[in-house]
Design a protein around this motif. Structure first.
Motif, PDB file in Angstrom:
ATOM      1  N   LEU A 120       0.832  -1.207   0.000  1.00 57.29           N
ATOM      2  CA  LEU A 120       0.000   0.000   0.000  1.00 57.29           C
ATOM      3  C   LEU A 120       0.865   1.255   0.000  1.00 57.29           C
ATOM      4  O   LEU A 120       0.534   2.248  -0.663  1.00 57.29           O
ATOM      5  CB  LEU A 120      -0.950  -0.013   1.206  1.00 57.29           C
TER       6      LEU A 120
ATOM      7  N   LEU B 235       1.933   1.847  -3.429  1.00 57.59           N
ATOM      8  CA  LEU B 235       0.861   2.411  -4.249  1.00 57.59           C
ATOM      9  C   LEU B 235       0.539   3.851  -3.878  1.00 57.59           C
ATOM     10  O   LEU B 235      -0.150   4.545  -4.623  1.00 57.59           O
ATOM     11  CB  LEU B 235      -0.403   1.551  -4.111  1.00 57.59           C
TER      12      LEU B 235
ATOM     13  N   ARG C  96       0.812  -2.965 -14.172  1.00 55.57           N
ATOM     14  CA  ARG C  96      -0.507  -2.681 -13.606  1.00 55.57           C
ATOM     15  C   ARG C  96      -1.014  -3.860 -12.772  1.00 55.57           C
ATOM     16  O   ARG C  96      -1.976  -3.746 -12.026  1.00 55.57           O
ATOM     17  CB  ARG C  96      -1.513  -2.358 -14.703  1.00 55.57           C
TER      18      ARG C  96
ATOM     19  N   VAL D 241       0.177  -4.827 -10.244  1.00 57.07           N
ATOM     20  CA  VAL D 241       0.322  -4.481  -8.829  1.00 57.07           C
ATOM     21  C   VAL D 241      -1.045  -4.183  -8.204  1.00 57.07           C
ATOM     22  O   VAL D 241      -1.278  -4.460  -7.025  1.00 57.07           O
ATOM     23  CB  VAL D 241       1.300  -3.307  -8.624  1.00 57.07           C
ATOM     24  N   TYR D 242      -1.977  -3.671  -9.018  1.00 60.53           N
ATOM     25  CA  TYR D 242      -3.327  -3.419  -8.476  1.00 60.53           C
ATOM     26  C   TYR D 242      -4.005  -4.730  -8.122  1.00 60.53           C
ATOM     27  O   TYR D 242      -4.650  -4.855  -7.079  1.00 60.53           O
ATOM     28  CB  TYR D 242      -4.192  -2.647  -9.483  1.00 60.53           C
ATOM     29  N   ALA D 243      -3.841  -5.715  -9.002  1.00 61.14           N
ATOM     30  CA  ALA D 243      -4.429  -7.036  -8.735  1.00 61.14           C
ATOM     31  C   ALA D 243      -3.801  -7.649  -7.488  1.00 61.14           C
ATOM     32  O   ALA D 243      -4.488  -8.254  -6.659  1.00 61.14           O
ATOM     33  CB  ALA D 243      -4.226  -7.958  -9.932  1.00 61.14           C
TER      34      ALA D 243
ATOM     35  N   ALA E 155      -2.579  -6.143  -4.868  1.00 63.55           N
ATOM     36  CA  ALA E 155      -3.099  -5.498  -3.656  1.00 63.55           C
ATOM     37  C   ALA E 155      -4.533  -5.943  -3.377  1.00 63.55           C
ATOM     38  O   ALA E 155      -4.903  -6.215  -2.232  1.00 63.55           O
ATOM     39  CB  ALA E 155      -3.012  -3.981  -3.799  1.00 63.55           C
ATOM     40  N   ILE E 156      -5.339  -6.023  -4.431  1.00 59.50           N
ATOM     41  CA  ILE E 156      -6.730  -6.457  -4.242  1.00 59.50           C
ATOM     42  C   ILE E 156      -6.761  -7.892  -3.713  1.00 59.50           C
ATOM     43  O   ILE E 156      -7.491  -8.214  -2.769  1.00 59.50           O
ATOM     44  CB  ILE E 156      -7.531  -6.329  -5.565  1.00 59.50           C
TER      45      ILE E 156
ATOM     46  N   LEU F  65      -6.768   0.916   0.300  1.00 62.23           N
ATOM     47  CA  LEU F  65      -6.554   0.529  -1.095  1.00 62.23           C
ATOM     48  C   LEU F  65      -7.585   1.199  -2.000  1.00 62.23           C
ATOM     49  O   LEU F  65      -7.242   1.703  -3.084  1.00 62.23           O
ATOM     50  CB  LEU F  65      -6.621  -0.998  -1.229  1.00 62.23           C
TER      51      LEU F  65
ATOM     52  N   LEU G  53      -6.706   3.499  -5.193  1.00 61.44           N
ATOM     53  CA  LEU G  53      -7.163   3.188  -6.554  1.00 61.44           C
ATOM     54  C   LEU G  53      -8.181   4.224  -7.026  1.00 61.44           C
ATOM     55  O   LEU G  53      -8.196   4.596  -8.204  1.00 61.44           O
ATOM     56  CB  LEU G  53      -7.763   1.775  -6.599  1.00 61.44           C
TER      57      LEU G  53
ATOM     58  N   ARG H  29      -6.591   7.234  -8.498  1.00 61.44           N
ATOM     59  CA  ARG H  29      -6.138   7.015  -9.885  1.00 61.44           C
ATOM     60  C   ARG H  29      -7.311   7.120 -10.866  1.00 61.44           C
ATOM     61  O   ARG H  29      -7.184   7.719 -11.943  1.00 61.44           O
ATOM     62  CB  ARG H  29      -5.471   5.646  -9.998  1.00 61.44           C
TER      63      ARG H  29
END
Ligand code: HEM
Lengths: 320, 218
Positions: free
Chosen positions: B57, B60, B151, B153-155, B157-158, B182, B186, B189
């Motif tokens: 986090l 991000l 990208r 990295v978003y998956a 974190a989720i 999170l 997100l 963004r």
């Protein structure tokens, strides 16, 4: 029997398992049946005097349970600092850290519902008729860890017989004190307070089922459910409700707190069962606190010889 | 006066390096002195997992922070933070394999059916891909595809938050807290890259923020 003031006792003496076990053996030999009565009579004074991890007043038991396990005891420190007692908070160390807010004296226990002799008792009067015994039981948490704990208490069956339940009494329901001042965790709706639990009448009458007032030969520390708690060693730990204020005889199977919270995971019976997962965990293995390696979990937590007959013909995967 | 480059090399990076190491040193010290509590293995499992998620986090948060504060140099810490999140994730896996399952392959395989374990593996697998392509050489070689790949990295974190949500007994507050953080990261963004440009909203600097403008920074 009141052995000494808390301040007379060196911490080393209290935590040393060998000393404790020798004392237990001695008391077993002495077999002073009046000891339980004396301890119960002394309880109120001792309860208010007790504070801190090693400051609990001594309790002496008059007899040894025939069900005692010979397995190594879990150290006193672990038993009294690693607790699930959400009334104080959800962290394992919350109960020990916040325990001082609970005042287990004065304390009233109400027995009501479908019985001929209901009543509300001061704790000391509630305990007085019963001789205290030593009960060394395995304790298995639903989180797949376990302990071996030397409880001091008496069979729940004795209390039930005294209350003389009627034919309508099919289940026994237990309730924990509701008091957010004493239980800071009750200020948060983590669970539906007050905590309630239940047993079928034959489970409640089983000689393994215990009302505990102490552990390790001492008055029950607050974080372990002072002043009065249930111990049902063949079921997951959350069935063993703490800080009890009400025992009710009821006709319908009670909905317990954990059943209400997550019905898909927690059933009424909650018998220790290595073959039935409790989502998200497997229950096949357990970590005995203090051991590096896990061990296989036994059906009914190893008490199958005593309790399996209670569930004959039941599908325990369905009635979890 | 020190240049920005020397400040980053001798100031920012060593500081971040040491800060990220502190949780590990602390756990090591507690383990060495026998102060991890009654269930030390459970404690190590949870601490390594939670630090992996926290550092993810923080990683991000770099881009939004940079935009909101104008401190462009923050980006120089991003790769190290991401790699630390990966390192704690690997430690977490090592503790789980070694000290929870004792390298028993049947236990390890049997656990895969649990949604929370599966989500954990998926997250860590993606982090392996990200770590393996984190070098300067890889950035150059992959070009525009690097941005697309990262990208993931978003998956990660989720999936990390999902893993946490799926494993708690009843106390959903901590995983929901990380989930809210999170969502904010997100959501920023989404706002800054999709909604604001379309609406023609200009940020402080007076230029619309676009993905291409933000990404190229290393
Ligand atoms: C590689 C696959 C993974 C496996 C097999 C795995 C397994 C586990 C296990 C067994 C636990 C302990 C659950 C319990 O206490 O009952 C746990 C907790 C946790 N894991 Fe993982 N995990 C994995 C990956 C990850 C990743 C990649 C992250 C972070 C992004 C993560 C974050 C966490 C967190 C936050 C906790 C909970 C900590 C707490 O309760 O305080 N895990 N994991």
């Amino acid at each position: 029997m009141y052995i000494g003031k808390p301040s007379d006792i060196k911490p080393s003496e209290i935590t040393d398992r060998k000393v404790y076990q020798q004392r237990r053996r001695f008391l077993g030999v002495a077999g002073v049946s009046a000891a339980g009565l004396a301890a119960a009579a002394a309880l109120p004074g001792l309860l208010s005097a007790s504070r801190g991890v090693h400051a609990q007043a001594r309790l002496a038991a008059a007899y040894q349970s025939p069900f005692n396990t010979k397995e190594a005891l879990t150290p006193y420190k672990d038993v009294t600092t690693y607790n699930n007692f959400y009334e104080f908070g959800v962290g394992k160390s919350d109960p020990a850290e916040l325990a001082a807010s609970l005042k287990p004296h004065p304390w009233t226990v109400t027995v009501d519902g479908a019985c001929a002799s209901p009543g509300a008792y001061h704790l000391e009067d509630f305990i007085k008729p019963h001789a205290l015994g030593d009960y060394v039981y395995r304790h298995r948490c639903v989180e797949a860890w376990s302990m071996v704990i030397p409880w001091v208490g008496f069979p729940l069956a004795e209390v039930i017989k005294r209350a003389r339940p009627t034919g309508a009494a099919k289940f026994v329901q237990f309730t924990t004190l509701l008091d957010p001042k004493m239980f800071p965790g009750q200020r948060f709706p983590v669970l539906d307070w007050p905590y309630t639990e239940g047993l079928r009448m034959d489970e409640a009458l089983h000689p393994l089922t215990l009302l505990a007032v102490g552990l390790y030969g001492e008055v029950l520390p607050n974080q372990n459910g002072a002043p009065l708690r249930l111990v049902v060693p063949w079921k997951y730990g959350f069935k063993s409700i703490k800080s009890i204020v009400r025992i009710s005889f009821v006709e319908q199977q009670p909905i317990t707190t954990w059943m209400r919270a997550v019905p898909s995971r927690y059933g009424f019976y909650s018998n220790v069962n290595p073959d039935v997962d409790t989502v998200p965990w497997s229950q096949r293995y357990e970590r005995r606190i203090g051991n590096l390696f896990k061990q296989k979990t036994l059906m009914f937590n190893g008490y199958g010889a005593q309790v399996a007959h209670l569930y004959a013909g039941m599908n325990l995967a369905k009635d979890y | 006066m020190a240049t920005r480059q020397t400040l980053v090399r001798y100031g920012l990076k060593p500081t971040v390096f040491v800060l990220c190491l502190l949780p590990l040193l602390r756990q090591g010290w507690l383990a060495y002195t026998g102060n991890l509590g009654a269930n030390p293995i459970g404690e190590l499992t949870n601490e390594t997992g939670v630090w992996s998620l926290r550092l993810l986090l923080v990683t991000l948060a770099i881009t939004p922070l940079r935009r909101l504060t104008g401190w462009g140099w923050l980006v120089s810490a991003r790769r190290m933070l991401g790699l630390y999140a990966f390192a704690y994730g690997m430690l977490h896996l090592a503790v789980y394999w070694g000290l929870n399952q004792y390298f028993d392959l049947s236990l390890i395989a049997g656990d895969l059916k649990r949604p929370y374990i599966f989500a954990g593996y998926l997250a860590l697998l993606f982090m392996v891909l990200l770590a393996a392509t984190s070098t300067d050489a890889m950035v150059r070689r992959l070009g525009r595809r690097w941005q697309k790949l990262h990208r993931l990295v978003y998956a990660v974190a989720i999936l990390g938050v999902l893993h946490y949500l799926l494993l708690v007994k009843i106390d959903f507050l901590p995983p929901l807290g990380y989930g809210a953080a999170l969502a904010a990261l997100l959501g920023w963004r989404l706002w800054a890259w999709q909604i604001a440009p379309r609406w023609g909203v200009l940020l402080r600097r007076g230029e619309p923020v676009t993905p291409t403008r933000l990404a190229g920074h290393r």
